[in-house]
Design an enzyme around this catalytic site. Structure first.
Site, PDB file in Angstrom:
ATOM      1  N   LEU A  30      22.120 -26.520  20.870  1.00  0.00           N
ATOM      2  CA  LEU A  30      23.175 -26.124  21.461  1.00  0.00           C
ATOM      3  C   LEU A  30      22.897 -24.735  21.992  1.00  0.00           C
ATOM      4  O   LEU A  30      23.658 -24.096  22.659  1.00  0.00           O
ATOM      5  CB  LEU A  30      24.097 -25.988  20.186  1.00  0.00           C
ATOM      6  CG  LEU A  30      24.697 -27.394  19.641  1.00  0.00           C
ATOM      7  CD1 LEU A  30      25.679 -27.144  18.618  1.00  0.00           C
ATOM      8  CD2 LEU A  30      25.417 -28.019  20.838  1.00  0.00           C
ATOM      9  N   ILE A  50      18.942 -19.129  18.683  1.00  0.00           N
ATOM     10  CA  ILE A  50      19.379 -17.874  17.698  1.00  0.00           C
ATOM     11  C   ILE A  50      18.435 -16.875  17.973  1.00  0.00           C
ATOM     12  O   ILE A  50      17.207 -17.159  17.921  1.00  0.00           O
ATOM     13  CB  ILE A  50      19.082 -18.480  16.310  1.00  0.00           C
ATOM     14  CG1 ILE A  50      20.085 -19.725  16.155  1.00  0.00           C
ATOM     15  CG2 ILE A  50      19.491 -17.431  15.247  1.00  0.00           C
ATOM     16  CD1 ILE A  50      19.717 -20.595  14.891  1.00  0.00           C
ATOM     17  N   TYR A 105      13.890 -36.849  -2.390  1.00  0.00           N
ATOM     18  CA  TYR A 105      12.740 -36.516  -1.626  1.00  0.00           C
ATOM     19  C   TYR A 105      11.680 -37.393  -1.709  1.00  0.00           C
ATOM     20  O   TYR A 105      10.888 -37.567  -2.608  1.00  0.00           O
ATOM     21  CB  TYR A 105      12.304 -35.089  -1.875  1.00  0.00           C
ATOM     22  CG  TYR A 105      11.444 -34.409  -0.845  1.00  0.00           C
ATOM     23  CD1 TYR A 105      11.956 -33.402   0.030  1.00  0.00           C
ATOM     24  CD2 TYR A 105       9.977 -34.517  -0.833  1.00  0.00           C
ATOM     25  CE1 TYR A 105      11.165 -32.648   1.035  1.00  0.00           C
ATOM     26  CE2 TYR A 105       9.421 -33.642  -0.037  1.00  0.00           C
ATOM     27  CZ  TYR A 105       9.710 -33.050   0.947  1.00  0.00           C
ATOM     28  OH  TYR A 105       9.085 -32.413   1.628  1.00  0.00           O
TER      29      TYR A 105
HETATM   30  C1  LIG Z   1       4.464 -27.722   4.287  1.00  0.00           C
HETATM   31  C2  LIG Z   1       5.956 -27.431   4.512  1.00  0.00           C
HETATM   32  C3  LIG Z   1       6.815 -27.305   3.854  1.00  0.00           C
HETATM   33  C4  LIG Z   1       8.021 -27.403   3.852  1.00  0.00           C
HETATM   34  N1  LIG Z   1       9.043 -27.088   3.141  1.00  0.00           N
HETATM   35  C5  LIG Z   1      10.339 -26.975   3.331  1.00  0.00           C
HETATM   36  C6  LIG Z   1      11.173 -26.761   2.545  1.00  0.00           C
HETATM   37  O1  LIG Z   1      10.976 -26.386   1.286  1.00  0.00           O
HETATM   38  N2  LIG Z   1      12.670 -26.324   2.659  1.00  0.00           N
HETATM   39  C7  LIG Z   1      12.850 -26.751   4.291  1.00  0.00           C
HETATM   40  O2  LIG Z   1      14.211 -26.760   4.462  1.00  0.00           O
HETATM   41  N3  LIG Z   1      11.994 -26.872   4.919  1.00  0.00           N
HETATM   42  C8  LIG Z   1      10.897 -27.280   4.756  1.00  0.00           C
HETATM   43  N4  LIG Z   1       9.769 -27.463   5.770  1.00  0.00           N
HETATM   44  C9  LIG Z   1      10.546 -27.914   7.101  1.00  0.00           C
HETATM   45  C10 LIG Z   1      10.179 -26.502   8.017  1.00  0.00           C
HETATM   46  O3  LIG Z   1       9.522 -25.354   7.529  1.00  0.00           O
HETATM   47  C11 LIG Z   1      11.535 -25.862   8.306  1.00  0.00           C
HETATM   48  O4  LIG Z   1      12.503 -27.002   8.891  1.00  0.00           O
HETATM   49  C12 LIG Z   1      11.954 -24.471   8.745  1.00  0.00           C
HETATM   50  O5  LIG Z   1      13.067 -24.209   8.729  1.00  0.00           O
HETATM   51  C13 LIG Z   1      11.377 -24.646  10.123  1.00  0.00           C
HETATM   52  O6  LIG Z   1      11.261 -23.314  10.608  1.00  0.00           O
HETATM   53  P1  LIG Z   1      10.294 -22.467  11.708  1.00  0.00           P
HETATM   54  O7  LIG Z   1      10.294 -21.297  11.938  1.00  0.00           O
HETATM   55  O8  LIG Z   1       9.037 -23.136  11.540  1.00  0.00           O
HETATM   56  O9  LIG Z   1      10.766 -23.484  13.152  1.00  0.00           O
HETATM   57  P2  LIG Z   1      10.221 -24.562  14.315  1.00  0.00           P
HETATM   58  O10 LIG Z   1       9.338 -25.314  13.424  1.00  0.00           O
HETATM   59  O11 LIG Z   1       9.907 -23.488  15.293  1.00  0.00           O
HETATM   60  O12 LIG Z   1      11.625 -25.108  14.765  1.00  0.00           O
HETATM   61  C14 LIG Z   1      12.106 -25.991  14.043  1.00  0.00           C
HETATM   62  C15 LIG Z   1      13.818 -26.608  14.836  1.00  0.00           C
HETATM   63  O13 LIG Z   1      14.428 -25.339  14.984  1.00  0.00           O
HETATM   64  C16 LIG Z   1      14.507 -25.129  16.478  1.00  0.00           C
HETATM   65  N5  LIG Z   1      14.613 -23.712  16.803  1.00  0.00           N
HETATM   66  C17 LIG Z   1      13.492 -22.962  16.365  1.00  0.00           C
HETATM   67  N6  LIG Z   1      13.860 -21.798  16.399  1.00  0.00           N
HETATM   68  C18 LIG Z   1      14.913 -21.594  17.187  1.00  0.00           C
HETATM   69  C19 LIG Z   1      15.887 -20.495  17.768  1.00  0.00           C
HETATM   70  N7  LIG Z   1      15.468 -19.284  17.645  1.00  0.00           N
HETATM   71  N8  LIG Z   1      17.031 -20.914  18.014  1.00  0.00           N
HETATM   72  C20 LIG Z   1      17.297 -22.404  17.916  1.00  0.00           C
HETATM   73  N9  LIG Z   1      16.676 -23.178  17.557  1.00  0.00           N
HETATM   74  C21 LIG Z   1      15.281 -22.859  17.141  1.00  0.00           C
HETATM   75  C22 LIG Z   1      13.453 -25.967  17.135  1.00  0.00           C
HETATM   76  O14 LIG Z   1      13.686 -26.207  18.470  1.00  0.00           O
HETATM   77  C23 LIG Z   1      13.160 -27.147  16.180  1.00  0.00           C
HETATM   78  O15 LIG Z   1      14.221 -28.196  16.367  1.00  0.00           O
HETATM   79  C24 LIG Z   1       8.511 -27.655   5.310  1.00  0.00           C
HETATM   80  C25 LIG Z   1       7.488 -27.818   6.245  1.00  0.00           C
HETATM   81  C26 LIG Z   1       6.255 -27.734   5.991  1.00  0.00           C
HETATM   82  C27 LIG Z   1       5.162 -27.769   7.032  1.00  0.00           C
END
Ligand SMILES: Cc1cc2nc3c(=O)[nH]c(=O)nc-3n(C[C@H](O)[C@H](O)[C@H](O)COP(=O)(O)OP(=O)(O)OC[C@H]3O[C@@H](n4cnc5c(N)ncnc54)[C@H](O)[C@@H]3O)c2cc1C
Length: 484
Positions: free
Chosen positions: A213, A216, A398
């Site tokens: 949408l 951020i 989970y």
């Molecule tokens: C080892 C591991 C452990 C994890 N543990 C957890 C956990 O404990 N809890 C949890 O909730 N998740 C967990 N995750 C999942 C992941 O880390 C989360 O979903 C995290 O919030 C993603 O953040 P990111 O900055 O890496 O986003 P990205 O991977 O870069 O993007 C994630 C999503 O958000 C969108 N997005 C990214 N940046 C923006 C922006 N600025 N504006 C709009 N949309 C955007 C992207 O298009 C994509 O759809 C884990 C993942 C891994 C690999």
């Protein structure tokens, strides 16, 4: 007429400067996927359309200029920050997409102790913000396992949750205000106030939008006092998940707020707590914060668990040691790649939620269906799960599964294994009244059940897409299924 790939690249270079536009093929390949396709990625196989370029964004104004250009020419964009996504949200399924990389927007703008809030740009890694706060005696209270990888924009965009959620809440409880850019380039700012009743809570249009949408650019979150010296750990082994769910419920209903409240089944418990699980379920708690409250919380939990003679307490030190090694940084990701290449054994997870009356049934039915219906059940080397986030009215589950990848090409692995397993979990959870996604976001692979998940409320989500992204340029295929 739509722009050619070359024209897209040339024009975006004019907008942000050529040094910010990356077209190296290896970078494009890596930017066409996320961890959902980690098996194919590890084998160097990339089957999705490669993006036209990765745009390294440097400011909110640049985000606005690039989005306005993309909107005018109907070019698909995939926002990205920490790239720790697990559900295909970063996959570039549309030809000639632009990946909008905000990881360079990485300034901590303000740490405001008086008002107990911190403001950071979207590309600030959570660990960096957290360490800056801890140096002053404060914490975000947000601690997903991916803390070293994930960045503020992605954390808000996915509705992430941390390991201390039972005390501090999930990201939606922490976000005070935001800045975002709409697909037509409009910059919008939701101001920071403690609470208001000025219409619906518009933060929730942005939190969890998964890049479908808006983009951020800046986030303000609450902060809390950091007092690790008061942490108290409790661990138990027990025979049945059902008893564990009952205890978790009682702890929540009595009003206790441990930062951690987790329940592992025997398979998952054994892989985490080999040194004491003895093939049983494992339940752990951590109490923290103000010492009086931490003590009262710990004592209250111990009293509740003592009512269940089937629970045996284990040494607190065992829990503390385990907990201190839980997070995943780049080194663990690299080690996992080596391990998968060497063994051909893959691990994945699917997280769901349900109220107290259905969660045990979800757990049992999913495990039963996978064991009896999944045609490649013999390839599964581990199947289990845990509850790690509890609420007064229910908890999450989970599911964790490992399997040997047998007789298939790297690009076929998700259709042979991960997707059918996800299907059973999503179908069963929705049928029993739960939610098919607790905290990783819908991404592009649970999108098939998005309408079933929301039922008649789908009209509200659909309305948001029509209103904010009428040209459909934002992360096509994420949250919203691609209509045939
Ligand atoms: C080892 C591991 C452990 C994890 N543990 C957890 C956990 O404990 N809890 C949890 O909730 N998740 C967990 N995750 C999942 C992941 O880390 C989360 O979903 C995290 O919030 C993603 O953040 P990111 O900055 O890496 O986003 P990205 O991977 O870069 O993007 C994630 C999503 O958000 C969108 N997005 C990214 N940046 C923006 C922006 N600025 N504006 C709009 N949309 C955007 C992207 O298009 C994509 O759809 C884990 C993942 C891994 C690999």
């Amino acid at each position: 007429m739509s722009l050619s790939r070359e024209a897209i690249v040339e024009q975006v270079k004019e907008i942000v400067g050529p040094e910010r536009v990356v077209t190296d093929e290896n970078v494009l390949k890596k930017n066409s996927v996320d961890r959902f396709r980690k098996y194919a990625d590890i084998h160097g196989v990339f089957t999705l359309p490669l993006p036209a370029a990765v745009v390294k964004l440097g400011s909110t104004q640049q985000v606005s200029d690039v989005l306005a250009f993309m909107n005018q020419h109907k070019i698909n964009g995939v926002p990205r920050t920490g790239a720790s996504a697990t559900e295909g949200g970063l996959e570039t399924v549309v030809k000639n997409s632009l990946v909008l990389d905000g990881s360079g927007m990485n300034k901590i703008i303000d740490i405001d102790i008086e008002n107990m809030q911190a403001t950071a740009q979207c590309g600030v890694p959570l660990e960096v913000l957290e360490n800056a706060l801890r140096a002053k005696g404060y914490t975000t209270g947000h601690s997903p396992q991916s803390k070293p990888l994930a960045q503020m924009g992605g954390l808000v965009a996915t509705r992430s949750i941390g390991q201390f959620s039972t005390l501090y809440g999930a990201i939606e409880d922490m976000v005070v205000g935001l800045e975002a850019v709409l697909p037509n380039g409009t910059i919008t700012r939701i101001k920071n106030v403690p609470r208001r009743a000025a219409g619906p809570d518009i933060r929730h249009i942005i939190i969890g939008n998964e890049g479908a949408l808006c983009y951020i650019t800046e986030v303000t979150v609450k902060i809390f006092k950091f007092t690790p010296e008061n942490n108290l750990y409790y661990g138990y082994i027990l025979d049945e998940m059902k008893t564990g769910f009952e205890i978790l419920r009682e702890v929540m209903v009595e009003g206790y707020r441990p930062s951690i409240a987790r329940l592992y089944d025997a398979e998952d418990g054994t892989q985490h707590f080999t040194h004491f699980a003895e093939g049983k379920c494992v339940m752990i708690f951590m109490a923290e914060g103000n010492p009086r409250m931490a003590r009262a919380t710990g004592e209250g939990i111990a009293e509740i668990v003592a009512r269940y003679p089937q629970c045996t307490r284990v040494d607190s030190k065992l829990i503390e040691n385990w907990f201190n090694n839980l997070n995943w940084g780049p080194e663990k990701v690299a080690a996992e790649r080596v391990q998968i290449l060497k063994t051909g054994n893959m691990g994945f997870t699917t997280e769901v939620s349900g109220d107290w009356s259905c969660i045990n049934q979800i757990y049992e039915r999913v495990i039963h269906r996978i064991r009896t219906e999944f045609p490649h059940a013999d390839d599964i080397t581990m199947l289990g799960g845990h509850s790690s986030h509890s609420y007064i009215n229910g908890t999450n589950m989970y599911f964790v599964y490992d399997y040997n990848v047998v007789d298939c090409k790297p690009e076929e692995e998700i259709d042979k294994y991960h997707n059918p397993l996800n299907k059973i979990i999503c179908e069963e959870t929705i049928a029993l009244g739960g939610s098919m996604v607790h905290h990783h976001g819908i991404g592009k692979h649970r999108v098939h059940w998005a309408k079933a998940e929301h039922g008649t409320a789908w009209a509200l989500l659909e309305g948001l897409k029509k209103q904010f992204d009428p040209n459909g340029i934002m992360n096509t295929g994420t949250i919203y299924p691609i209509e045939k």
